[in-house]
Each structure stands twice: as structure tokens, then as C-alpha cells.
Design a protein around this motif. Structure first.
Motif, short mmCIF file in Angstrom:
data_model
loop_
_atom_site.label_atom_id
_atom_site.label_comp_id
_atom_site.label_asym_id
_atom_site.label_seq_id
_atom_site.Cartn_x
_atom_site.Cartn_y
_atom_site.Cartn_z
N SER A 77 0.82 -1.22 0.00
CA SER A 77 0.00 0.00 0.00
C SER A 77 0.85 1.27 0.00
O SER A 77 0.43 2.30 -0.51
CB SER A 77 -0.93 0.03 1.22
OG SER A 77 -0.23 0.37 2.40
N GLU A 78 2.07 1.19 0.58
CA GLU A 78 2.96 2.36 0.73
C GLU A 78 2.23 3.51 1.43
O GLU A 78 2.55 4.68 1.23
CB GLU A 78 3.46 2.84 -0.64
CG GLU A 78 4.13 1.76 -1.47
CD GLU A 78 5.62 1.94 -1.58
OE1 GLU A 78 6.18 2.73 -0.81
OE2 GLU A 78 6.21 1.29 -2.44
N SER A 79 1.26 3.16 2.27
CA SER A 79 0.39 4.17 2.88
C SER A 79 0.93 4.62 4.23
O SER A 79 1.14 3.81 5.13
CB SER A 79 -1.02 3.59 3.05
OG SER A 79 -1.80 4.41 3.90
N LYS A 80 1.12 5.93 4.37
CA LYS A 80 1.56 6.49 5.65
C LYS A 80 0.46 6.33 6.70
O LYS A 80 0.75 6.08 7.88
CB LYS A 80 1.89 7.98 5.47
CG LYS A 80 2.45 8.66 6.72
CD LYS A 80 3.85 8.16 7.04
CE LYS A 80 4.61 9.10 7.97
NZ LYS A 80 3.97 9.37 9.25
N ASP A 82 -1.68 3.83 6.88
CA ASP A 82 -1.59 2.43 7.32
C ASP A 82 -0.41 2.25 8.27
O ASP A 82 -0.50 1.55 9.29
CB ASP A 82 -1.42 1.49 6.12
CG ASP A 82 -2.70 1.27 5.35
OD1 ASP A 82 -3.79 1.62 5.87
OD2 ASP A 82 -2.63 0.75 4.21
N ASN A 311 -3.60 4.28 -6.12
CA ASN A 311 -2.55 4.37 -5.11
C ASN A 311 -3.01 5.17 -3.89
O ASN A 311 -3.52 6.27 -4.01
CB ASN A 311 -1.32 5.05 -5.73
CG ASN A 311 -0.24 5.34 -4.71
OD1 ASN A 311 0.17 4.46 -3.99
ND2 ASN A 311 0.19 6.59 -4.64
N LYS A 312 -2.82 4.57 -2.71
CA LYS A 312 -3.11 5.26 -1.45
C LYS A 312 -1.83 5.59 -0.68
O LYS A 312 -1.87 6.03 0.45
CB LYS A 312 -4.02 4.39 -0.58
CG LYS A 312 -5.39 4.11 -1.20
CD LYS A 312 -6.22 3.19 -0.33
CE LYS A 312 -7.56 2.89 -0.98
NZ LYS A 312 -8.37 1.94 -0.16
N GLY A 313 -0.70 5.34 -1.35
CA GLY A 313 0.58 5.51 -0.69
C GLY A 313 1.21 6.86 -0.94
O GLY A 313 0.63 7.74 -1.57
N VAL A 314 2.45 6.97 -0.45
CA VAL A 314 3.15 8.26 -0.51
C VAL A 314 4.29 8.27 -1.53
O VAL A 314 4.85 9.33 -1.80
CB VAL A 314 3.72 8.62 0.88
CG1 VAL A 314 2.60 8.88 1.87
CG2 VAL A 314 4.65 7.52 1.41
#
Length: 495
Positions: A77-80, A82, A311-314
Motif C-alpha cells: 500500500s505504501e500508505s503512511k 496504514d 494508489n493510497k501511498g506516498v
């Protein structure tokens, strides 16, 4: 196809009494969860873990499996958001394991694995002090476990990763913090540990852990060691992994793209397993965009736009907008190019080297299309086509020092990969002469590549001189990465 996982409890794996392993039971249910994790079927893994919790709530393998799920959730996800939500799980898991049976080799091993996974995640977000603390703990735990259980092969996986990463770590906060604890790695030792595991696990009772070893080995070969054998070894060791594994598609396509096997990457990504059972992995759309653009297929914008939408990541937001800008430039749409370049500068984050570089490039004038085409085609491994875009030009045809330097650099890289060493060395020297005082990476990386050519020719004096030239250049793009690779070259020459 990978052989079906042998459903063997830990006490059979190690031929020790059941009583020693009552709370570290890597049973059939846990092995199915573990297998699902490494196929990126995280929903299935969670279901197996939930079942195990009901049947054996005190099984201390459970917190380790739960941490694997969090780790791969964050990688995909590369999500901050998360990351901020999940990082609080670490302490409770470690507490549960550390209070359990110290006579099991899984006690310290599981704690080390959790610490190491969080070290890798913290490092992604620039939290280098936390990462250093976790690497220190993991290293100590694995060394102690290796003394207590020298025949427990899985210790080598974490020790191999720590040695490889620390042995080639660029100068910076993480390296300096670890140095204060006396922790240093050795890249070759780490590579040797992984090679040993990858060769031996399929012939042992530790076979179920093969995919994880290959996952880390491929990462070390490609991104840490920048090994010329990264492609061949990754493809060799991933061959026996099931085609139902999305992680296999990722590893193979990534190493293909990084090593100029572009058409193969496109084919792998087109055939990747899909469906709701798999963890969403938007980065694969980004990779597919890169692969198509590398062959100047401007439909690559479809994949880049899909990445931005899902994409929900950074990470890779700036870099994706830069690539969309390049597509507009190649189409001759300067207005759209300017709009994407503005997004590359003003949106996204700079945790990732790719995004830092994208921001730098977006802040400079648009590249000449011939240089851009040569760059993309070279990255895809289309060397003859890349050369064809440049042969009718010469350095003096370009207006700026940057473009003159890049022209020589692109020629050097193309000649190098074509095996035309003398022409490559001439172009690399011209790159250094033209660009040694510029902020761009061309001159420093030309010196690094020149060192490798001389190293291949066994001209140690010239190789050492070139590596030192690369190290001496400061305040340019990719400085820490190029410097660490040049220092690794000097270490190879000293052996």
C-alpha cells in the motif's frame, strides 16, 4: 511450480521433543497462512490466522504471522496512514513472544524477524533512529540464537539481510547510528548466506521458507549489491515458485525492468495473477507504465494514470507525474508537459530516492527529445535503437552544459552495454570533463561505470583511480548511492 508445502510441525522440523515447542507450533494452519502471505493473498492469511487463534490461542507463531501481514500490507500500500495505524502492534507482539519458551529456536528468531521487518518499514519513512534500534536488536537476537541453535538455518536469512544492507549502506544517519553500536555489515558475507539458503532449503525440511529467502535475496542482488548477476539469479530462484504467487510476478518483472529485459517484464506483468483474493498492489501498474514507456509506447499513460487513481501511498507520485510529463513531451504537447511537471514539483512526497530525483528533474528545463528517447530505450535494453537516436548528433549540437554532459553519458552507457569498452571509456571521460562541476549525477556515475570497465579488464590501478574520482565528486544527485557503490568497488579490488 513450487513443491507443495510439507505440513510439518516445528518439533519434526528440528527432531526435538514436542514439549519444547508447545507454544511455537508452525503447524499446517500456520504454514498455510505463511504460504498465503508470500503469494500476497493476505485475506486468506488472515482467515488462517483467525482459525489458529481459536484453536490454539497461545501459539506464539501467531504474532509473527500477524506481523508478516502488516509488513506486506505496508509494502503493497505504501500508505503512511496504514503505517501510523499498524506500527502500534509491534510491542504487544514482541511481549507475547519474549515471555514464551526460550528453549525454542523460534523464540529469539520470531522477535528478530519482527524487529527487522519494522526496521525496513521505518527506514522507508526516514525514521532512521528507530530503524537503527530495531536492526541492533534483531542482530543481537539472531547472533545469540545462532550460538544457541547453530543448526537452525533460518538464522541466516536475517543475518544475511543485515550483513548485506549494512555492508553497502551509504553514509548517513542510519549508518552513523549503527556505527556507534559497533554494528557493521559485509555485503559478500550476506550474499553468501542467501546463496547457501536458496540452494539448500529446497533439499531440507525448511523448504516452506524458500520464497521468503528468495524475496530478500532478489532485493539484495538488485537494489543493494547492484549485481550484474541479479537478473539471472532472480529468474533462476523464482522459477520454482508457483505462478499463483503475485509476489513472483513482482520480483521477476522488477528485476527484468532494472536489467534491460523490458519485453520480458511486459509479458510477466500481462500474465500476473489477478482477482479479489490478492492484496491490491498499485505499484505493479507503475512498473507496467515504466516498461511500456521504455519502448516508447505512449499508451504507458494508461498504467501511470491507473496507478495514481488506485494508489493510497506516498511514494512514486512525483515520479509518475514526471513520466506523464515525458509522454506529453514526446507527443509534442508542451502545455500538458508543463501541467504534469508542476504536479511533479508540488504533489507527492520525497521519502523515496525516485521521487527526490523526479523533483530535481522537474525543476530543470525540459530534456531534448533525442536524449529522452535514448535514455528510455537504454533503460529498456533496446541498445541499438538507443544508439540510433544519438548517432546523428554530437555534444556541440546541444545548448547547455547539462545536455552536452548527458549526451556523452548516454553514449557511454550504451557503448558499455554493447561491449564496446574503448568507445565507452572515451565517452565516460568526456562526461567527467564536461560535468564534474555540475550538480547532476552524470559525471560521478560515469566515473563509477569507468571503474567497473577497468575492473572487468583487471586494470586495478585505473579502476581504483576511477572509483576514487566518483567518490571525490560531491553535492550531486544520487551522491550517497554512487559513493557506496564506488566504495564497494574499492573493497572488491582490495580482496
Amino acid at each position: 511450480m513450487i513443491k507443495s508445502l510439507r505440513l510439518i510441525p516445528v518439533f519434526f522440523l528440528l527432531s526435538l521433543p514436542l514439549s519444547l515447542f508447545a507454544n511455537f507450533d508452525f503447524n499446517a494452519n500456520c504454514l498455510n497462512a505463511y504460504k498465503s502471505i508470500f503469494e500476497l493473498k493476505l485475506g486468506n492469511a488472515k482467515a488462517y490466522i483467525a482459525t489458529e487463534k481459536k484453536l490454539r490461542p497461545n501459539n506464539s507463531i501467531i504474532p509473527l504471522l500477524e506481523n508478516y501481514v502488516d509488513y506486506f500490507t505496508l509494502i503493497t500500500s505504501e500508505s503512511k496512514a496504514d503505517f501510523d495505524r499498524l506500527k502500534g502492534n509491534k510491542s504487544a507482539r514482541l511481549d507475547k513472544i519474549s515471555d514464551d519458551d526460550e528453549k525454542s529456536p523460534y523464540c529469539l528468531y520470531a522477535q528478530a524477524e519482527i524487529n527487522l521487518q519494522w526496521a525496513l518499514i521505518h527506514g522507508r519513512y526516514g525514521e532512521y533512529f528507530n530503524a537503527a534500534m530495531e536492526i541492533r536488536k534483531a542482530n543481537n537476537q539472531l547472533l545469540e540464537n545462532n550460538k544457541k541453535f547453530p543448526n537452525f538455518q533460518l538464522n541466516l536469512k536475517g543475518l544475511g539481510l543485515i550483513n548485506a544492507v549494512l555492508g553497502n549502506l551509504p553514509d548517513g544517519a542510519l549508518k552513523s547510528t549503527l556505527a556507534t553500536f559497533g554494528i557493521k555489515g559485509n555485503l559478500q558475507s550476506g550474499l553468501n548466506m542467501f546463496e547457501k539458503l536458496a540452494d539448500n532449503l529446497p533439499k531440507s525440511t525448511y523448504d516452506p521458507f524458500y520464497e521468503e529467502v528468495v524475496f530478500y535475496y532478489a532485493y539484495v542482488l538488485t537494489d543493494v549489491a547492484h549485481s550484474p548477476s541479479a537478473y539471472a539469479k532472480t529468474m533462476k530462484y523464482t522459477e520454482r515458485i508457483a505462478d499463483t504467487s503475485l509476489l513472483k510476478s513482482y520480483l521477476q518483472s522488477y528485476v527484468c525492468i532494472k536489467n534491460g529485459h523490458n519485453d520480458e517484464a511486459i509479458n510477466i506483468l500481462a500474465k500476473k495473477p489477478e482477482g479479489g483474493v490478492y492484496q491490491p498492489f498499485p505499484y505493479l501498474d507503475y512498473l507496467e507504465g515504466i516498461a511500456h514507456l521504455n519502448k516508447l509506447d505512449l499508451s504507458a499513460s494508461t498504467y501511470f494514470n491507473r496507478f495514481l487513481q488506485t494508489n493510497k501511498g506516498v511514494n512514486y507520485i512525483k515520479d509518475t507525474n514526471l513520466h506523464l510529463g515525458w509522454i506529453s513531451l514526446l507527443k509534442g504537447d508542451k502545455s500538458a508537459y508543463s501541467a504534469y511537471i508542476s504536479k511533479a514539483i508540488n504533489s507527492g512526497y520525497t521519502y523515496n530516492e525516485k521521487d527526490k530525483q523526479a523533483q530535481n528533474e522537474a525543476s530543470t528545463p525540459a530534456p531534448p527529445t533525442d536524449l529522452l528517447k535514448a535514455r528510455l530505450l537504454f533503460d529498456g535494453g533496446y541498445l541499438s535503437k538507443a544508439l540510433q537516436t544519438l548517432v546523428d548528433n554530437k555534444a556541440s549540437d546541444f545548448a547547455t552544459d547539462k545536455d552536452k554532459t548527458e549526451y556523452n553519458y548516454r553514449l557511454g552507457r550504451i557503448y558499455d552495454d554493447l561491449g564496446k569498452d574503448d568507445l565507452a571509456l572515451t565517452s565516460y571521460q568526456a562526461t567527467i570533463n564536461q560535468g564534474k562541476n555540475l550538480k547532476y549525477y552524470f559525471a560521478s556515475n560515469a566515473a563509477l561505470q569507468m571503474g567497473r570497465v577497468y575492473e572487468k579488464r583487471k586494470n586495478t590501478a585505473k579502476a581504483r583511480e576511477a572509483f576514487n574520482i566518483a567518490i571525490a565528486m560531491k553535492n550531486h544527485e544520487y551522491e550517497s548511492s554512487i559513493e557506496s557503490q564506488a566504495k564497494a568497488g574499492l573493497r572488491r579490488l582490495a580482496n
